[in-house]
Design a protein around this motif. Structure first.
Motif, PDB file in Angstrom:
ATOM      1  N   ALA A 265       7.484   1.056   8.204  1.00  0.00           N
ATOM      2  CA  ALA A 265       8.390  -0.101   8.258  1.00  0.00           C
ATOM      3  C   ALA A 265       7.743  -1.263   9.008  1.00  0.00           C
ATOM      4  O   ALA A 265       7.849  -2.425   8.591  1.00  0.00           O
ATOM      5  CB  ALA A 265       9.705   0.295   8.915  1.00  0.00           C
ATOM      6  N   GLN A 266       7.077  -0.955  10.113  1.00  0.00           N
ATOM      7  CA  GLN A 266       6.426  -2.011  10.897  1.00  0.00           C
ATOM      8  C   GLN A 266       5.279  -2.643  10.113  1.00  0.00           C
ATOM      9  O   GLN A 266       5.100  -3.873  10.140  1.00  0.00           O
ATOM     10  CB  GLN A 266       5.901  -1.437  12.217  1.00  0.00           C
ATOM     11  N   HIS A 267       4.522  -1.804   9.392  1.00  0.00           N
ATOM     12  CA  HIS A 267       3.448  -2.337   8.562  1.00  0.00           C
ATOM     13  C   HIS A 267       4.007  -3.284   7.489  1.00  0.00           C
ATOM     14  O   HIS A 267       3.463  -4.373   7.267  1.00  0.00           O
ATOM     15  CB  HIS A 267       2.686  -1.193   7.888  1.00  0.00           C
ATOM     16  N   ALA A 268       5.088  -2.861   6.842  1.00  0.00           N
ATOM     17  CA  ALA A 268       5.698  -3.706   5.806  1.00  0.00           C
ATOM     18  C   ALA A 268       6.158  -5.033   6.390  1.00  0.00           C
ATOM     19  O   ALA A 268       5.973  -6.095   5.783  1.00  0.00           O
ATOM     20  CB  ALA A 268       6.871  -2.967   5.159  1.00  0.00           C
ATOM     21  N   LEU A 269       6.751  -4.981   7.575  1.00  0.00           N
ATOM     22  CA  LEU A 269       7.218  -6.201   8.230  1.00  0.00           C
ATOM     23  C   LEU A 269       6.038  -7.112   8.574  1.00  0.00           C
ATOM     24  O   LEU A 269       6.059  -8.313   8.276  1.00  0.00           O
ATOM     25  CB  LEU A 269       7.997  -5.847   9.497  1.00  0.00           C
ATOM     26  N   ASP A 270       5.010  -6.541   9.181  1.00  0.00           N
ATOM     27  CA  ASP A 270       3.867  -7.341   9.619  1.00  0.00           C
ATOM     28  C   ASP A 270       3.137  -7.998   8.450  1.00  0.00           C
ATOM     29  O   ASP A 270       2.594  -9.103   8.587  1.00  0.00           O
ATOM     30  CB  ASP A 270       2.875  -6.460  10.395  1.00  0.00           C
ATOM     31  N   GLN A 271       3.118  -7.317   7.309  1.00  0.00           N
ATOM     32  CA  GLN A 271       2.368  -7.808   6.155  1.00  0.00           C
ATOM     33  C   GLN A 271       3.263  -8.483   5.105  1.00  0.00           C
ATOM     34  O   GLN A 271       2.807  -8.778   3.998  1.00  0.00           O
ATOM     35  CB  GLN A 271       1.602  -6.645   5.509  1.00  0.00           C
ATOM     36  N   ASN A 272       4.536  -8.688   5.449  1.00  0.00           N
ATOM     37  CA  ASN A 272       5.492  -9.322   4.543  1.00  0.00           C
ATOM     38  C   ASN A 272       5.605  -8.578   3.211  1.00  0.00           C
ATOM     39  O   ASN A 272       5.649  -9.182   2.142  1.00  0.00           O
ATOM     40  CB  ASN A 272       5.136 -10.785   4.298  1.00  0.00           C
ATOM     41  N   LYS A 273       5.637  -7.241   3.286  1.00  0.00           N
ATOM     42  CA  LYS A 273       5.819  -6.403   2.114  1.00  0.00           C
ATOM     43  C   LYS A 273       7.281  -5.959   2.026  1.00  0.00           C
ATOM     44  O   LYS A 273       8.097  -6.346   2.866  1.00  0.00           O
ATOM     45  CB  LYS A 273       4.869  -5.211   2.188  1.00  0.00           C
TER      46      LYS A 273
END
Length: 362
Positions: free
Chosen positions: A180-188
């Motif tokens: 979830a954090q990766h998706a947020l950081d990368q605007n996914k």
């Protein structure tokens, strides 16, 4: 299709071999099961699995909610678009799950547990209803240590869309948080399905922790009501299906991280599908085409099929209206099968020019 969708969709859930059988109501009563429900097996339910094998003529089907969804989405997408993560045993059942995935051109990235068998799910069919009892076994041992390995995390980095079921919340919250954090950081795009009422009943804290990251939340009417109860929105009264639209809008408007609006999609079986967005007033209400009783196999997997159809169109940049219509269409195809299966042969969805929602104020 202009965009590159190779490895674009990642799914996390519990891969299970379904043991599906038509049973009498008395068997449900014996194990204190509801006709249309999904629960985790406790000690008292464990004999049920052998009972199905010994006294009935069960079908053994590849299962696990997100794996079912990704199989369906992959059937509608270019080969190699979807990758499924989960934990299995080192046994024949795991081979059966992998073979079913490969048949649909779905790539699996399993964590293999050498000491526990692949999980199973009892599917008790009564009429058009199905009661699910999951014995997770190896599936509940999935560890963040697996996904964080560089060769596996590369799949996460390459993807653009992430789909996690509520069933996975109690298995590996660390994995959910990291993705979830990766998706947020990368605007996914990060998506979750409530999956079953017990998820909001017993894991509400984890659901609340995850919700700020969720761009699209899926569920059905029972799960919506349980979620509202978990938030203590009932205010001393009994909620019912007339509250689903209000719940959808209220969930959509809850605080969210990132710049994307939150979309909430609640299906209601043969009744209208409700969609709410934090960027819109009111809700969209989409009619569901009636399927003749004579064509219905059972309802198992219909929700997974709906999400599969939705995701396949959403990943290609289609409108929400088209995504919902595709979900209804593919869910309808699954309902016509026995178990969480898709029709044999090539699947093609063609949107209609007339499909449109009613807009209702809340």
């Amino acid at each position: 299709m202009s965009q590159n969708l190779r490895g674009a969709l990642i799914g996390f859930c519990n891969p299970l071999l379904d043991i599906s059988a038509v049973v009498e109501d008395g068997l449900l009563a014996e194990y204190k099961l509801k006709a249309n429900d999904a629960i985790m097996a406790s000690e008292e339910h464990l004999p049920l699995f052998q009972t199905l094998m010994d006294k009935y003529d069960p079908k053994l089907l590849p299962g696990g909610s997100a794996q079912n969804t990704l199989r369906g989405a992959q059937l509608l997408l270019p080969e190699g678009s979807a990758v499924f993560f989960g934990a299995v045993g080192a046994d024949e059942n795991a081979k059966k799950l992998k073979q079913a995935a490969e048949k649909a051109k779905l790539r699996t990235n399993y964590m293999v547990n050498e000491s526990k068998p692949t999980g199973t799910c009892a599917l008790l069919i009564t009429g058009h209803n199905r009661s699910m009892v999951a014995n997770l076994s190896a599936a509940e041992t999935y560890s963040f240590e697996h996904v964080r390995k560089p060769e596996n995390w590369k799949d996460i980095e390459n993807a653009q869309f992430y789909y996690i079921t509520g069933f996975f919340v109690a298995v590996s919250p660390d994995t959910i948080q990291a993705v979830a954090q990766h998706a947020l950081d990368q605007n996914k795009t990060f998506m979750m399905n409530i999956s079953a009422p017990f998820v909001a009943q017993f894991f509400m804290g984890l659901v609340e922790k995850t919700l700020p990251y969720i761009d699209i939340l899926f569920g059905n009417e029972s799960e919506a009501l349980t979620l509202a109860e978990g938030f203590k929105w009932a205010e001393g009264r009994t909620l019912d299906t007339s509250d689903v639209k209000w719940i959808a809008k209220r969930v959509a408007d809850l605080p969210k991280l990132g710049k994307k609006p939150r979309l909430v999609v609640f299906t209601q079986g043969a009744l209208d599908t409700v969609v709410a967005s934090s960027s819109e007033e009111g809700v969209r209400v989409y009619p569901v085409s009636k399927i003749p009783d004579s064509e219905i196999g059972d309802t198992n997997g219909a929700g997974d099929g709906f999400v599969a159809g939705f995701l396949a169109e959403y990943m290609q940049g289609r409108s929400v209206d088209t995504c919902i219509e595709a979900g209804h269409w593919l869910g309808g195809q699954v309902v016509r099968q026995i178990g969480p299966n898709y029709p044999e042969g090539e699947l093609n969805f063609t949107p209609s020019a007339s499909f449109a929602p009613a807009i209702e104020k809340i």
